[in-house]
Design a protein around this motif. Structure first.
Motif: not given
Length: 136
Positions: A86-94, A100-107, A109-121
């Motif tokens: 379970a712990e590993q699965g949550t780290f995988d989600a982070a 996803c955020e790093r996948g955008f080559s131009r700085g 991403s349009p999902l930056s806020d959501q990515n940050k929230l998913v990571h922190h959660t």
């Protein structure tokens, strides 16, 4: 007059410590659990906004936090008591949110806020699962 009235009430209806816990609950499991996470405010806000968490134990709090991630395997691991998975699965989600955020080559991403929230959660959920594995 109000001082006399207040004194009369206090002497007539003494307050016993056993009657106070519903007003001041020092054993608030949500707060205690969230203090064990790196994102205390996010944890507290998330869990307190979900009514099921108000009477939940720590395992149920982990389940609630994981459910906010919409993860598939982690809830099953928690229900089986497989906290390492379970712990590993949550780290995988982070990690996926960061990828996803790093996948955008131009700085940014349009999902930056959501990515940050998913990571922190995800990190909060991992910390709660880890606390369960340690025994609370």
């Amino acid at each position: 007059m109000s001082l006399v009235f207040t004194s009369l009430i206090l002497f007539t209806f003494p307050v016993h410590s056993s009657s106070i816990p519903s007003i001041i609950d020092t054993s608030d499991i949500v707060e205690q659990t969230c203090r064990q996470t790196p994102y205390y405010d996010l944890c507290l806000w998330t869990l307190r906004s979900i009514p099921q968490s108000h009477n939940a134990n720590i395992r149920e709090l982990a389940q609630i936090m994981v459910d906010t991630l919409d993860s598939r395997d982690v809830p099953e691991a928690i229900s089986k008591g497989d906290y390492k998975s379970a712990e590993q699965g949550t780290f995988d989600a982070a990690t996926e949110a960061r990828s996803c955020e790093r996948g955008f080559s131009r700085g940014r991403s349009p999902l930056s806020d959501q990515n940050k929230l998913v990571h922190h959660t995800s990190i909060v959920a991992a910390a709660i699962v880890k606390a369960i594995a340690r025994g609370g």
